[in-house]
Scaffold this active site. Structure first.
Site, mmCIF file in Angstrom:
data_model
loop_
_atom_site.group_PDB
_atom_site.id
_atom_site.type_symbol
_atom_site.label_atom_id
_atom_site.label_comp_id
_atom_site.label_asym_id
_atom_site.label_seq_id
_atom_site.Cartn_x
_atom_site.Cartn_y
_atom_site.Cartn_z
ATOM 1 N N LYS A 244 1.495 49.499 17.005
ATOM 2 C CA LYS A 244 2.331 48.672 17.883
ATOM 3 C C LYS A 244 1.556 48.300 19.145
ATOM 4 O O LYS A 244 0.764 49.097 19.631
ATOM 5 C CB LYS A 244 3.582 49.458 18.307
ATOM 6 C CG LYS A 244 4.644 49.575 17.239
ATOM 7 C CD LYS A 244 5.874 50.289 17.781
ATOM 8 C CE LYS A 244 6.921 50.495 16.695
ATOM 9 N NZ LYS A 244 7.526 49.272 16.190
ATOM 10 N N ARG A 318 12.035 52.350 6.441
ATOM 11 C CA ARG A 318 12.593 52.053 5.120
ATOM 12 C C ARG A 318 11.943 52.892 4.023
ATOM 13 O O ARG A 318 12.562 53.209 3.001
ATOM 14 C CB ARG A 318 12.486 50.547 4.832
ATOM 15 C CG ARG A 318 11.094 50.016 4.833
ATOM 16 C CD ARG A 318 11.037 48.503 4.927
ATOM 17 N NE ARG A 318 11.244 48.001 6.283
ATOM 18 C CZ ARG A 318 11.262 46.708 6.608
ATOM 19 N NH1 ARG A 318 11.099 45.776 5.682
ATOM 20 N NH2 ARG A 318 11.445 46.344 7.856
HETATM 21 N N1 BES Z 1 11.280 51.384 14.715
HETATM 22 C C1 BES Z 1 10.972 50.045 14.484
HETATM 23 C C2 BES Z 1 12.118 49.080 14.797
HETATM 24 C C3 BES Z 1 12.536 48.987 16.243
HETATM 25 C C4 BES Z 1 11.995 48.010 17.051
HETATM 26 C C5 BES Z 1 13.503 49.823 16.744
HETATM 27 C C6 BES Z 1 12.378 47.918 18.362
HETATM 28 C C7 BES Z 1 13.909 49.714 18.058
HETATM 29 C C8 BES Z 1 13.342 48.763 18.866
HETATM 30 C C9 BES Z 1 10.572 49.824 13.038
HETATM 31 O O1 BES Z 1 9.976 50.885 12.405
HETATM 32 C C10 BES Z 1 9.594 48.684 13.044
HETATM 33 O O2 BES Z 1 8.592 48.833 13.645
HETATM 34 N N2 BES Z 1 9.954 47.600 12.385
HETATM 35 C C11 BES Z 1 9.133 46.457 12.346
HETATM 36 C C12 BES Z 1 9.231 45.867 10.962
HETATM 37 C C13 BES Z 1 8.199 44.824 10.664
HETATM 38 C C14 BES Z 1 6.837 45.441 10.600
HETATM 39 C C15 BES Z 1 8.559 44.185 9.358
HETATM 40 C C16 BES Z 1 9.633 45.457 13.391
HETATM 41 O O3 BES Z 1 10.820 45.417 13.663
HETATM 42 O O4 BES Z 1 8.796 44.776 13.989
HETATM 43 ZN ZN ZN Z 2 7.880 50.974 12.770
#
Ligand code: BES
Ligand code: ZN
Ligand code: ZN
Length: 468
Positions: A244, A318
């Site tokens: 991230k 997921r």
């Molecule tokens: N934990 C995150 C989602 C999230 C984002 C929760 C912001 C709370 C605040 C999740 O694991 C994630 O990173 N999802 C990605 C998915 C993408 C790679 C398809 C996302 O939301 O960017």
């Molecule tokens: Zn994630």
């Protein structure tokens, strides 16, 4: 703050501040109307006016709806933190008691575990005054249980990731099981391998903390229904090798909020002594980087047996849920199956920060849930599945891909990925709750203060209370 329900006539008013929740209409007939108006008080929602000479505090209300009572109580409790009284009292009746308790407890919540010097609040007691203590006492106890379970969830989510890793979460679950008479089963690395939870294990592989699958159960005699709850418990989500960006990583301790919500829900249900069997399954995992990390391009064999092409290690929740949902469905025969997860940023884009996304196949169930949420004071909205979005998860090399091949509808495609792991007989019993936006806030809103909100605890407890 210690909260008591007490008969109006008998409580000690010495050094007590009396709170009056008042609408503009009532203000017109109020004893202190002139003085209040002189101070500019018009009884607008959440506006405050203190008359310390008379030990009175007025808070404006648009009307007596629960939503307005809740935020008025939350505004009040924040304002009185520096006041020098022994207690505060407010009149309640059967229509207002729950909202007022929630406003006070949730609005007054503070997480001070990391403050060397936490500010002391002088007001020690909150008296809810009424004429019919016996009649209101059940409502009083219920509201307190739910509000405190919400704070329990908040505390867990707010705990720093280095203090709340999968093993600690398992310890918390064991303690809760001991205190509330639940059974508790924890699967470590060895057991998870035996169970073929390879997707879940892959996500946690680069962490110095081993993954844990936690299973709590509340089994009262004569239970009418069985409910299985599943929670995403990413004690930290760095994104893994699909790392991230720095600013998005901050707050990712909240990625365990789904797990903490299901712990809070089973706590509330067992204290309310509801006549239903409830199972809470938690996938506690830390998503980190390192030489041992799972990679984009890896193909994982899930517990169910389906192969998953990993194209982004940040879509890890997921993967964990795929295995935990499968495990939960083998261990229990639920009448309802609910999962809670901070699953996608896309859910926040779609619905905003305040609303939980609800996904599933049964319109009826979604409708019932939405009713319970409104009653409980939480915001939810339905995100509809469709077969076209499902196709976006197609993989050229495996059975399914862990991300969509198009950038739109990300909350729904994540929900549809989970749907792949729901057994046919459970399709209409299952709902997925994306709490990515609603579980955590850096700006206060409604009864929420900075940090975890405890999203899911109130609406699910409300729904479970209504099960016939
Ligand atoms: N934990 C995150 C989602 C999230 C984002 C929760 C912001 C709370 C605040 C999740 O694991 C994630 O990173 N999802 C990605 C998915 C993408 C790679 C398809 C996302 O939301 O960017
Ligand atoms: Zn994630
Ligand atoms: Zn995540």
């Amino acid at each position: 703050m210690n909260i008591q329900l007490i008969n109006k006539k008998v409580f000690d008013t010495k050094n007590n501040l009396t709170l009056k929740l008042i609408t503009a209409e009532r203000l017109e007939k109020a004893k202190f109307k002139k003085t209040l108006k002189k101070a500019g008080f018009q009884a607008e929602q959440d506006s405050l006016c203190a008359m310390h000479g008379k030990s009175l505090l007025f808070c404006g209300l648009e009307n007596y709806d629960a939503e307005n009572l809740r935020t008025a109580a939350a505004t009040t409790v924040k304002a009185i933190k520096s006041y020098d009284y022994k207690s505060i009292s407010v009149n309640v009746d059967k229509n207002s008691i729950q909202a007022i308790i929630e406003g006070f407890v949730l609005g007054g919540y503070e997480f001070n575990n990391y403050k060397s010097k936490a500010k002391k609040i002088k007001i020690k007691n909150l008296y809810l005054t009424c004429e019919n203590v016996e009649e209101l006492s059940a409502l009083f106890e219920e509201a307190l249980i739910v509000a405190e379970a919400t704070c329990f969830t908040r505390d867990l989510v707010n705990t720093a990731p280095d203090d709340m890793y999968p093993e600690v979460m398992a310890k918390v679950a064991k303690k809760l099981a001991r205190e509330n008479g639940l059974s508790c089963d924890v699967l470590g690395k060895r057991e998870l391998k035996k169970e073929k939870c390879n997707a879940m294990l892959a996500v946690g592989r680069a962490s110095r903390h081993d993954s844990k699958l936690i299973h709590l159960a509340y089994k009262p005699k004569n239970a009418k229904k069985t409910i299985s709850l599943v929670g995403k418990g990413l004690t930290y989500d760095s994104g893994g090798l699909s790392l991230k960006p720095a600013t998005s990583m901050v707050t990712m301790k909240m990625d365990k909020a789904g797990a903490c919500a299901v712990l809070g829900i089973i706590k509330a249900v067992s204290e309310l002594k509801l006549d239903i069997e409830v199972h809470a399954f938690v996938g506690a995992v830390e998503n980190m980087i390192g030489g041992d990390a799972y990679k984009p391009d890896d193909v994982l064999v899930s517990r169910k047996g389906d192969t998953i092409e990993v194209r982004n290690t940040d879509a890890e929740g997921r993967l964990v849920l795929a295995d935990v949902l499968d495990y939960a469905q083998d261990r229990t025969k639920p009448d309802y199956l609910f999962d809670f997860a901070t699953l996608t940023g896309a859910c926040m884009v779609a619905l905003g920060q305040y609303t939980t996304g609800v996904m599933g196949h049964s319109n009826r169930l979604r409708h019932d849930l939405s009713k319970a949420a409104t009653k409980a004071g939480e915001l939810t909205a339905s995100l509809p599945f469709n077969k076209h979005l499902k196709k976006q998860l197609k993989s050229e090399i495996a059975d399914i891909c862990n991300i969509s091949n198009k950038p739109y509808g990300g909350a729904i495609t994540a929900g549809l990925f989970l749907d792949n792991f729901i057994k046919e007989e459970n399709k209409n019993k299952w709902l997925h709750f994306d709490i990515a936006g609603s579980a955590y806030t850096e700006t206060p809103w409604d009864v929420n203060v900075h940090g975890a909100t405890g999203a899911g605890v109130r609406f699910m407890t409300q729904f479970l209370k209504s099960i016939k």
